[in-house]
Enzyme design. Structure first.
Site, PDB file in Angstrom:
ATOM      1  N   ASP A  29      -0.506   6.255   3.298  1.00  0.00           N
ATOM      2  CA  ASP A  29      -0.143   7.670   3.507  1.00  0.00           C
ATOM      3  C   ASP A  29      -1.303   8.495   4.068  1.00  0.00           C
ATOM      4  O   ASP A  29      -2.466   8.190   3.813  1.00  0.00           O
ATOM      5  CB  ASP A  29       0.311   8.260   2.159  1.00  0.00           C
ATOM      6  CG  ASP A  29       1.060   9.573   2.339  1.00  0.00           C
ATOM      7  OD1 ASP A  29       1.558   9.836   3.455  1.00  0.00           O
ATOM      8  OD2 ASP A  29       1.138  10.342   1.368  1.00  0.00           O
ATOM      9  N   ASN A  31      -1.339   9.677   7.513  1.00  0.00           N
ATOM     10  CA  ASN A  31      -1.483   9.575   8.973  1.00  0.00           C
ATOM     11  C   ASN A  31      -1.308  10.920   9.670  1.00  0.00           C
ATOM     12  O   ASN A  31      -2.059  11.270  10.576  1.00  0.00           O
ATOM     13  CB  ASN A  31      -0.431   8.612   9.554  1.00  0.00           C
ATOM     14  CG  ASN A  31      -0.588   7.194   9.048  1.00  0.00           C
ATOM     15  OD1 ASN A  31      -1.605   6.874   8.454  1.00  0.00           O
ATOM     16  ND2 ASN A  31       0.408   6.356   9.294  1.00  0.00           N
ATOM     17  N   HIS A  46      -0.202   7.790  13.303  1.00  0.00           N
ATOM     18  CA  HIS A  46       0.476   6.530  12.972  1.00  0.00           C
ATOM     19  C   HIS A  46      -0.183   5.354  13.702  1.00  0.00           C
ATOM     20  O   HIS A  46      -0.318   4.264  13.153  1.00  0.00           O
ATOM     21  CB  HIS A  46       1.963   6.612  13.313  1.00  0.00           C
ATOM     22  CG  HIS A  46       2.698   7.620  12.480  1.00  0.00           C
ATOM     23  ND1 HIS A  46       2.591   7.643  11.109  1.00  0.00           N
ATOM     24  CD2 HIS A  46       3.527   8.643  12.814  1.00  0.00           C
ATOM     25  CE1 HIS A  46       3.327   8.656  10.630  1.00  0.00           C
ATOM     26  NE2 HIS A  46       3.896   9.268  11.653  1.00  0.00           N
ATOM     27  N   GLU A  76      13.564   7.292   2.749  1.00  0.00           N
ATOM     28  CA  GLU A  76      13.579   8.751   2.927  1.00  0.00           C
ATOM     29  C   GLU A  76      12.931   9.184   4.246  1.00  0.00           C
ATOM     30  O   GLU A  76      13.082  10.325   4.676  1.00  0.00           O
ATOM     31  CB  GLU A  76      12.844   9.438   1.761  1.00  0.00           C
ATOM     32  CG  GLU A  76      13.586   9.421   0.430  1.00  0.00           C
ATOM     33  CD  GLU A  76      13.581   8.055  -0.244  1.00  0.00           C
ATOM     34  OE1 GLU A  76      14.667   7.600  -0.663  1.00  0.00           O
ATOM     35  OE2 GLU A  76      12.521   7.411  -0.336  1.00  0.00           O
ATOM     36  N   ASN A  77      12.182   8.269   4.877  1.00  0.00           N
ATOM     37  CA  ASN A  77      11.470   8.650   6.104  1.00  0.00           C
ATOM     38  C   ASN A  77      12.402   8.881   7.300  1.00  0.00           C
ATOM     39  O   ASN A  77      11.970   9.420   8.324  1.00  0.00           O
ATOM     40  CB  ASN A  77      10.388   7.619   6.467  1.00  0.00           C
ATOM     41  CG  ASN A  77       9.171   7.663   5.548  1.00  0.00           C
ATOM     42  OD1 ASN A  77       8.531   6.652   5.288  1.00  0.00           O
ATOM     43  ND2 ASN A  77       8.821   8.856   5.049  1.00  0.00           N
ATOM     44  N   TRP A  78      13.693   8.503   7.180  1.00  0.00           N
ATOM     45  CA  TRP A  78      14.658   8.790   8.259  1.00  0.00           C
ATOM     46  C   TRP A  78      14.854  10.294   8.438  1.00  0.00           C
ATOM     47  O   TRP A  78      15.400  10.726   9.448  1.00  0.00           O
ATOM     48  CB  TRP A  78      16.021   8.141   7.975  1.00  0.00           C
ATOM     49  CG  TRP A  78      15.996   6.648   7.905  1.00  0.00           C
ATOM     50  CD1 TRP A  78      16.094   5.881   6.778  1.00  0.00           C
ATOM     51  CD2 TRP A  78      15.879   5.720   8.998  1.00  0.00           C
ATOM     52  NE1 TRP A  78      16.031   4.547   7.094  1.00  0.00           N
ATOM     53  CE2 TRP A  78      15.909   4.411   8.458  1.00  0.00           C
ATOM     54  CE3 TRP A  78      15.745   5.863  10.385  1.00  0.00           C
ATOM     55  CZ2 TRP A  78      15.811   3.262   9.245  1.00  0.00           C
ATOM     56  CZ3 TRP A  78      15.654   4.714  11.165  1.00  0.00           C
ATOM     57  CH2 TRP A  78      15.688   3.433  10.603  1.00  0.00           C
ATOM     58  N   LEU A 205       4.492   7.931  -6.605  1.00  0.00           N
ATOM     59  CA  LEU A 205       4.896   6.614  -6.090  1.00  0.00           C
ATOM     60  C   LEU A 205       5.799   6.724  -4.864  1.00  0.00           C
ATOM     61  O   LEU A 205       5.898   5.779  -4.079  1.00  0.00           O
ATOM     62  CB  LEU A 205       5.668   5.848  -7.172  1.00  0.00           C
ATOM     63  CG  LEU A 205       4.898   4.912  -8.085  1.00  0.00           C
ATOM     64  CD1 LEU A 205       5.865   4.192  -9.024  1.00  0.00           C
ATOM     65  CD2 LEU A 205       4.106   3.870  -7.294  1.00  0.00           C
ATOM     66  N   GLU A 217      -1.886  -1.376 -12.228  1.00  0.00           N
ATOM     67  CA  GLU A 217      -2.966  -0.388 -12.320  1.00  0.00           C
ATOM     68  C   GLU A 217      -2.900   0.469 -11.058  1.00  0.00           C
ATOM     69  O   GLU A 217      -2.641  -0.049  -9.966  1.00  0.00           O
ATOM     70  CB  GLU A 217      -4.330  -1.087 -12.391  1.00  0.00           C
ATOM     71  CG  GLU A 217      -4.513  -1.931 -13.638  1.00  0.00           C
ATOM     72  CD  GLU A 217      -4.496  -1.111 -14.922  1.00  0.00           C
ATOM     73  OE1 GLU A 217      -4.969   0.042 -14.893  1.00  0.00           O
ATOM     74  OE2 GLU A 217      -4.002  -1.623 -15.945  1.00  0.00           O
TER      75      GLU A 217
HETATM   76  C1  IPE Z   1       5.468   7.352   1.405  1.00  0.00           C
HETATM   77  O1  IPE Z   1       4.849   8.392   2.063  1.00  0.00           O
HETATM   78  C2  IPE Z   1       6.094   6.418   2.388  1.00  0.00           C
HETATM   79  C3  IPE Z   1       5.171   5.638   3.221  1.00  0.00           C
HETATM   80  C4  IPE Z   1       3.872   5.685   3.176  1.00  0.00           C
HETATM   81  C5  IPE Z   1       5.800   4.741   4.138  1.00  0.00           C
HETATM   82  P1  IPE Z   1       5.601   9.781   2.323  1.00  0.00           P
HETATM   83  O2  IPE Z   1       4.667  10.608   3.116  1.00  0.00           O
HETATM   84  O3  IPE Z   1       6.941   9.513   2.937  1.00  0.00           O
HETATM   85  O4  IPE Z   1       5.817  10.315   0.860  1.00  0.00           O
HETATM   86  P2  IPE Z   1       5.996  11.798   0.318  1.00  0.00           P
HETATM   87  O5  IPE Z   1       7.087  12.454   1.149  1.00  0.00           O
HETATM   88  O6  IPE Z   1       4.685  12.498   0.493  1.00  0.00           O
HETATM   89  O7  IPE Z   1       6.351  11.647  -1.115  1.00  0.00           O
HETATM   90  C1  IPE Z   2       2.395   7.800   6.226  1.00  0.00           C
HETATM   91  O1  IPE Z   2       1.771   8.921   6.759  1.00  0.00           O
HETATM   92  C2  IPE Z   2       3.240   7.070   7.241  1.00  0.00           C
HETATM   93  C3  IPE Z   2       4.686   7.121   6.967  1.00  0.00           C
HETATM   94  C4  IPE Z   2       5.240   7.737   5.968  1.00  0.00           C
HETATM   95  C5  IPE Z   2       5.541   6.422   7.905  1.00  0.00           C
HETATM   96  P1  IPE Z   2       2.498  10.320   6.823  1.00  0.00           P
HETATM   97  O2  IPE Z   2       3.197  10.420   8.148  1.00  0.00           O
HETATM   98  O3  IPE Z   2       3.367  10.538   5.659  1.00  0.00           O
HETATM   99  O4  IPE Z   2       1.267  11.310   6.812  1.00  0.00           O
HETATM  100  P2  IPE Z   2       1.183  12.709   6.071  1.00  0.00           P
HETATM  101  O5  IPE Z   2       1.534  12.469   4.641  1.00  0.00           O
HETATM  102  O6  IPE Z   2       2.163  13.607   6.750  1.00  0.00           O
HETATM  103  O7  IPE Z   2      -0.225  13.128   6.259  1.00  0.00           O
HETATM  104 MG    MG Z   3       2.985  11.328   3.810  1.00  0.00          MG
END
Ligand code: IPE
Ligand code: IPE
Ligand code: MG
Length: 250
Positions: A29, A31, A46, A76-78, A205, A217
């Site tokens: 997380d 990026n 990314h 949920e990333n969709w 999580l 852990e």
């Molecule tokens: C969790 O990160 C999913 C991945 C790293 C693939 P998110 O950025 O989607 O999680 P939230 O929205 O902060 O909980």
């Molecule tokens: C994790 O980085 C990558 C994915 C969830 C695919 P994020 O894109 O969630 O980066 P932040 O949390 O917005 O910084």
């Molecule tokens: Mg994120």
């Protein structure tokens, strides 16, 4: 010169090789925030994060850690803008193609956790090919990529598969236990993660391995994923090695 290089630098973590985690899970997380800080588009974050994934995968292999599970794309990333989702899918395609070429040579296999049937067709087919090549590779190291993965979705799909086996007479409700139910999960045959790392400062999580992490852990760090490196991983492992894992005992 060589003498200086082989000496431990100040701040470097000292690891006990007899107590390495067998399985590390990472929520990759941060990026987007990494890119924003640099005035770059989120997709650049990314791309940088995908490079970090490669570095860390080889670092785990070199340390002798047999299982690495990375959270790449959640159920949920969709919800993200279509252009961002499609940039992530393109990166996944690129790295899977590279992995297909290198798996055999570099001694690892790739598996997927999550519902890959819902992925774009080209990526889904690449996943299937990666799995079938992986099955033929004699690998000591396994990387599990969580793709369209959500822990609740995984548990529901497992429950559905189990219920259908019960309906067909292939399973009995009285015989359901943690061990038999685990065999319906995407993570079947994979030991539970010993250590779960979440960079980027978030303390949650986000639906990553809720069943499997019951006794893991946890290690949280403010480092954004694209800035994470081998030294940061060593630091997480050194911290893990100080923990007293009791599993409910004394
Ligand atoms: C969790 O990160 C999913 C991945 C790293 C693939 P998110 O950025 O989607 O999680 P939230 O929205 O902060 O909980
Ligand atoms: C994790 O980085 C990558 C994915 C969830 C695919 P994020 O894109 O969630 O980066 P932040 O949390 O917005 O910084
Ligand atoms: Mg994120």
């Amino acid at each position: 010169m060589a003498l200086f290089r082989s000496k431990k630098q100040a701040g470097e973590a000292e690891l006990d090789n007899s107590r390495l985690p067998k399985h590390i899970g990472i929520i990759m997380d941060g990026n987007g925030r990494w890119a924003k800080k640099r005035g770059l588009p989120r997709t650049a974050g990314h791309a940088a994060g995908a490079e970090t994934f490669r570095t860390i995968a080889y670092h785990c292999r070199d340390l002798g850690i047999p299982y690495l599970t990375v959270y790449a794309f959640s159920t949920e990333n969709w919800k993200r803008p279509a252009e961002e989702v499609s940039a992530i899918m393109d990166l996944l395609r690129k790295y899977l193609l590279e992995a297909l070429e290198k798996m055999q040579r570099d001694g690892f296999r790739i598996r997927f956790l999550g519902d890959i049937t819902a992925l774009p067709e080209e990526l889904r087919e690449l996943c299937m090919e990666t799995l079938s090549v992986g099955n033929r590779v004699d690998a000591k190291y396994q990387i599990n990529v969580c793709l369209n993965y959500g822990g609740r979705d995984e548990i529901l799909r497992a429950a559905r598969a189990w219920a259908s086996d019960v309906a067909e007479g292939c399973a009995r409700a009285e015989e359901l236990n943690e061990e038999s139910f685990s065999r319906y999960l995407d993570s079947r045959d994979i030991p539970d993660p010993d250590l779960i790392i979440r960079p980027s400062g978030e303390l949650r999580l986000s639906n990553f391995l809720p069943w499997q992490s019951a006794y893991s852990e946890f290690y949280f760090t403010d480092i954004l994923w694209p800035d994470f490196d081998g030294a940061a991983l060593d630091q997480a492992i050194a911290d893990y090695q100080k923990r007293n894992r009791r599993f409910g005992g004394i």
